[in-house]
Write a protein that holds these residues in place. Structure first.
Motif, PDB file in Angstrom:
ATOM      1  N   ASP A 139      28.884  14.387  33.913  1.00  0.00           N
ATOM      2  CA  ASP A 139      28.037  14.816  32.809  1.00  0.00           C
ATOM      3  C   ASP A 139      28.336  16.247  32.366  1.00  0.00           C
ATOM      4  N   GLU A 140      29.420  16.801  32.927  1.00  0.00           N
ATOM      5  CA  GLU A 140      29.892  18.144  32.589  1.00  0.00           C
ATOM      6  C   GLU A 140      28.866  19.229  32.919  1.00  0.00           C
ATOM      7  N   LYS A 141      28.012  18.946  33.897  1.00  0.00           N
ATOM      8  CA  LYS A 141      27.064  19.929  34.407  1.00  0.00           C
ATOM      9  C   LYS A 141      27.276  20.047  35.910  1.00  0.00           C
ATOM     10  N   CYS A 165      32.636  21.381  40.709  1.00  0.00           N
ATOM     11  CA  CYS A 165      32.957  21.454  39.296  1.00  0.00           C
ATOM     12  C   CYS A 165      32.548  20.142  38.652  1.00  0.00           C
ATOM     13  N   ASP A 166      32.590  20.094  37.345  1.00  0.00           N
ATOM     14  CA  ASP A 166      32.295  18.848  36.626  1.00  0.00           C
ATOM     15  C   ASP A 166      33.014  18.921  35.291  1.00  0.00           C
ATOM     16  N   CYS A 187      34.233  15.349  41.425  1.00  0.00           N
ATOM     17  CA  CYS A 187      33.576  16.657  41.276  1.00  0.00           C
ATOM     18  C   CYS A 187      33.487  17.452  42.571  1.00  0.00           C
ATOM     19  N   GLU A 242      26.070  20.426  39.240  1.00  0.00           N
ATOM     20  CA  GLU A 242      24.760  20.251  39.853  1.00  0.00           C
ATOM     21  C   GLU A 242      24.933  19.913  41.316  1.00  0.00           C
ATOM     22  N   SER A 301      22.794  14.952  41.508  1.00  0.00           N
ATOM     23  CA  SER A 301      23.840  15.295  40.547  1.00  0.00           C
ATOM     24  C   SER A 301      24.513  14.040  40.043  1.00  0.00           C
TER      25      SER A 301
END
Length: 562
Positions: free
Chosen positions: A199-201, A208-209, A234, A203, A195
């Motif tokens: 990167d707002e994903k 959270c992200d 995150c 993973e 992860s």
């Protein structure tokens, strides 16, 4: 002279050759422990292809090298150049565990070495002081493959969630026990995917992200509102911007009653807000019983006093009693109900009555029933003739009076003849109608019936003041209770009487020979082992001080189940 220079040149040349061929010289000097091979310096000059030492230069003792340090042709050592074990402490053997030692001369239980491997036995310290000789230990029997994890086995035939093996490494999957029971096969485990925080994903292990989340969604039991940003790493939400619900310091509490600070008020808390529950309670007359908490011990005081005095007048209606009856009719209304401030609450019973009365005559439930028998003639001890024409024995009459704790006084208007004295003794013995001196309540008056009203008044006062009672406790649960309150009473016992001289004696449960207006103290033990209601519940426990069928005093005790 020329010979000298030639000889000097020869030695110089030899020295040059030796120095250029090998400039290394190994010198070993004997130490104080005699660990070297000789006291002299030894020079090994080897003209072979390999320059290494051919001899054993290691020390013969434990502190020296036991292998060959010389080269065998290769540049590496062909022997063991390391120590055969850890260096033995110089203090090993002094029976004191020093720095660097695991033990020193002592013995230990094998289970203290490894409780999963050994079930018993004792182990001696090794001579090196660096461990234990476990050959004497009893190993726990274990068989890999029997589906029972035993001894040193990590597992045996079972399967486990990979996340339980390593929550940091594995996201999911299940791992099977290895065939040798030494651990788990993690080939079937799913590792967290790589992860990249930022990167707002969401993973891998990321919670959270980026973004925001309502705080109530994070923890609805803790937060009432607000929003939280995702943390920079995150791993979760930054809850510093959340609105926390008010915190209750306790689920319930007791405060002073708003209307009367001598009373207590129960309160419960919800989201930091306290609310009143139930009515105000008198201290000492309630108990809070949490389920399975330790027992609650208390003392209570009750007064041994009947509610009043009820009189049944039994009059001989024969002609010889006409004067007495006339005096009684003219003066019955003047019978005093109190003397010196003591209210006797006298009630002359009527012939007919409603509910709440005792006996064949109208005696109030918790009053002291008194019979006053007036006659100028003796009656047969084998039977009495009543106005209704039915005959009964003296014992029948005694039994009926004892059923309601009645006492009897006799007014004998036969003058000096005292015809009823013997009858009085019989009735007094059967009903225990005696004064403090041990005498029956017997009055002898002239045949004219004078003072009959005064004797009735005196009989009432004396029987009320001097009647001795046997007092004990009874516990009742009113029908209005949702839970039987009597089940919370573990035990009770007598403690003391005030004044102490107002009783003859006591045992664990009863006070004997008790006079009226005596305060009796009891201890009671309460405990809740059965009930956990969904909300605070108030139960009434009626604690009654009884003298057989007569209730002398009552406390409405409150049990609070939080």
């Amino acid at each position: 002279m020329k010979s000298f220079f030639k000889l000097f040149s020869f030695f110089l040349a030899v020295f040059f050759v030796l120095s250029s061929c090998d400039s290394s010289t190994i010198k070993t000097k004997k130490n104080d422990d005699n660990n070297s091979d000789s006291d002299e310096d030894i020079e090994n000059i080897n003209d072979s292809d390999d320059i290494g030492d051919t001899g054993n230069t290691g020390d013969s003792g434990d502190s020296g090298n036991t292998g060959n340090t010389g080269d065998s042709g290769d540049t590496g050592n062909s022997g063991n150049s390391g120590n055969t074990g850890d260096t033995v402490s110089e203090t090993c053997g002094d029976n004191i565990v020093d720095t660097g030692e695991i033990c020193d001369g002592n013995v230990i239980n094998c289970v203290d070495i490894d409780s999963q491997l050994y079930s018993g036995g004792k182990s001696k310290c090794l001579d090196t002081c660096l461990g234990w000789d476990t050959a004497t230990c009893d190993e726990i029997p274990h068989t890999c493959g029997n589906d029972i994890t035993e001894g040193p086995e990590e597992c045996d035939g079972n399967i486990i969630d990979c996340n339980e093996l390593d929550s940091e490494k594995y996201e999911s999957g299940k791992a099977k026990c290895l065939d040798d029971c030494s651990g788990y096969d993690t080939l079937t485990c799913v590792e967290y995917e790589p992860s990249t925080c930022g990167d707002e994903k969401v993973e891998g292990k990321e919670v959270c992200d980026g973004g925001l989340k309502n705080c109530v969604e994070i923890d609805d039991g803790k937060y009432s509102g607000g929003k939280a940003y995702c943390k920079n790493d995150c791993t979760g939400w930054d809850e510093i911007t959340c609105d926390e619900k008010p915190v209750c310091s306790a689920p319930y509490r007791t405060v002073k009653c708003a209307g009367d600070d001598a009373l207590d008020q129960m309160q419960t808390c919800s989201e930091g807000i306290w609310s009143n529950r139930g009515n105000c309670l008198e201290p000492g007359k309630y108990a809070i019983l949490e389920k399975d908490a330790v027992k609650t011990d208390m003392t209570i005081d009750l007064e041994a006093t009947p509610a009043g005095t009820d009189i049944a007048l039994i009059v001989d209606t024969s002609g010889s009693m006409s004067d007495d009856i006339s005096v009684l009719k003219n003066n019955i209304s003047t019978v005093k109900t109190y003397d010196g401030g003591s209210d006797y609450s006298v009630n002359v019973s009527s012939a007919s009555c409603g509910s709440g009365f005792r006996g064949g005559i109208c005696f109030r439930e918790n009053s002291l029933p008194l019979f006053v028998l007036m006659s100028d003639e003796a009656f047969a001890t084998s039977g009495w003739i009543w106005s209704v024409g039915a005959e009964t024995t003296v014992q029948n009459a005694v039994d009926s009076m004892n059923d309601i704790n009645a006492k009897i006084a006799v007014i004998d208007s036969s003058g000096i003849s005292k015809y009823l004295e013997t009858n009085t003794n019989t009735l007094a013995a059967g009903t225990y109608s005696y004064d403090q001196a041990g005498d029956p309540f017997y009055y002898n008056i002239p045949t004219t019936g004078t003072e009959i009203n005064l004797k009735i008044e005196d009989a009432v006062k004396r029987m009320y003041d001097e009647t001795e009672m046997t007092a004990g406790l009874v516990f009742e649960s009113p029908v209005s209770n949702t839970i039987q309150s009597t089940q919370f009473v573990l035990s009770h016992a007598t403690v003391s009487a005030d004044p102490a001289e107002n009783i003859h004696s006591k045992d664990d449960l009863y006070f004997y020979g008790t006079l009226r207006e005596t305060m009796l103290r009891y201890s009671i033990s309460l405990r809740n082992t059965v009930s956990t209601p969904s909300q605070m519940t108030f139960l009434t426990l009626k604690i009654k001080l009884k003298w057989y069928s007569i209730t002398l005093d009552t406390i409405d005790f409150t049990i609070v189940i939080p």
